[in-house]
Write a protein that holds these residues in place. Structure first.
Motif: not given
Length: 363
Positions: A342-347
């Motif tokens: 999920a953090q990668k998507l946000q990044e």
């Protein structure tokens, strides 16, 4: 009218008994003449349907790749630790089964494996759900980025998407022919193994019909590609199925054979042997798909979670990040539970926003 193109058309369109296959060089010339509009509309339409009826050869696909490589856009090479995985997925989208590859790409990038995807909008002949719409639903809009901006996102996040309508606009004119003909021309096969990345890469191509894999093998061998994987996947994609044994071809496992082909090692993976049920996630609506993906990234368990773990386990092993499938499945569960996917998507979303925002200089 082009007499050069007419001669090429005569070779492929002379009927079952007298037609001939093009050489690699001839296929490259034909491809470039169609992309550049040097052949007439009548010639292009006739060529596409005649070539489909004849069926392409691996050598012809190699020539078509030459044309795309000469005229098309590519992301520049980046000094990643691993070869970039290029996922080849049918441009005309999905209509029956939920696409998993965007989540697979996020998982891989979260684990340090860079990924390049490519495609366009809703396109003929299926006009199915394209990957770019899935990304848009997740808050990532690749369609508004020039190639230079996509390059920056790719370098920072490990994921890039070459959006053909914007980055390779010469292909736009060919889609009208596909719509009018109502059948996929051989270009649709070649696109699955096109690599819009200039650096070290690992091509993963999905297919439906077994003869297609042999054409991939020949074309990639002629191009000197040693790192490639073929997947008899869902709707011709490289998403592994759960309702049947996954049939996979691992290229470059040994030296070329006596015909000069890169060998393919066969791999069969049965979902039930890894504890997964035999049910693919159906595609209902785009909104529902986005909700399912977001819930999966938040750690909720569902049928989609099983498909995600099944695919991620394989691709984490294929990339060399994990030593076997079981380790890959466990790694994928860890990445999701820790919120790293999920953090990668946000990044990615934040990177695109920062690149797209205008910079104001003080007066």
């Amino acid at each position: 009218m082009s007499n050069v193109f007419r001669d090429l058309l005569k070779k492929v369109g002379s009927g079952n008994h007298t037609c001939e296959s093009l050489t690699r060089g001839e296929a490259a010339i034909a491809t470039k003449m169609m992309l550049l509009g040097e052949a007439t509309p009548a010639q292009i339409g006739a060529f596409m349907i005649a070539h489909r009826i004849k069926r392409p050869t691996g050598e012809e696909l190699a020539g078509m790749l030459d044309g795309y490589n000469e005229l098309g856009a590519k992301l520049k090479a980046v000094a990643f630790d691993r070869p970039v995985m290029v996922l080849g997925i049918p441009y005309d989208g999905r209509t029956r089964i939920a696409p998993i590859s965007p989540i697979t790409a996020l998982l891989l990038a979260s684990a340090g494996q860079p990924v390049v995807m490519h495609g366009g909008d809703r396109l003929p002949t299926k006009y199915g759900l394209p990957l770019v719409e899935v990304w848009q639903g997740l808050g990532v809009d690749w369609t508004r980025l020039p190639l230079e901006a996509t390059q920056r996102v790719f370098e920072k996040t490990g994921i890039g998407f070459v959006y053909a309508p914007k980055h390779f606009p010469l292909t736009n004119s060919l889609w009208e022919y596909r719509d009018q003909l109502g059948k996929r021309p051989p270009f649709a096969t070649m696109e699955l193994i096109w690599c819009p990345y200039a650096g070290d890469s690992h091509i993963v191509a999905g297919y439906v019909h077994p003869p297609t894999e042999a054409m991939f093998q020949k074309a990639l061998s002629l191009h000197g590609v040693t790192k490639f994987t073929t997947v008899k996947g869902l709707e011709g994609s490289c998403d592994l199925p759960r309702d049947r044994t996954a049939i996979i071809g691992l290229g470059g496992t040994s030296a070329r054979d006596n015909q000069g082909l890169i060998p393919i090692e066969r791999l069969h993976l049965a979902p039930r042997e890894y504890g997964f049920t035999s049910q693919n996630t159906p595609l209902v609506t785009t909104a529902e798909l986005i909700n399912q993906i977001q819930a999966t990234l938040a750690g909720e368990r569902s049928e989609m979670t099983q498909s995600v773990l099944w695919n991620a386990g394989f691709y984490l092993w294929l990339s060399g990040i994990c030593q076997d499938m079981q380790a890959g499945i466990m790694k994928a569960e860890e990445l999701i539970s820790r919120g790293l996917v999920a953090q990668k998507l946000q990044e990615i979303s934040q990177t695109i926003t920062s690149i797209s925002e205008p910079t104001f200089q003080p007066v």
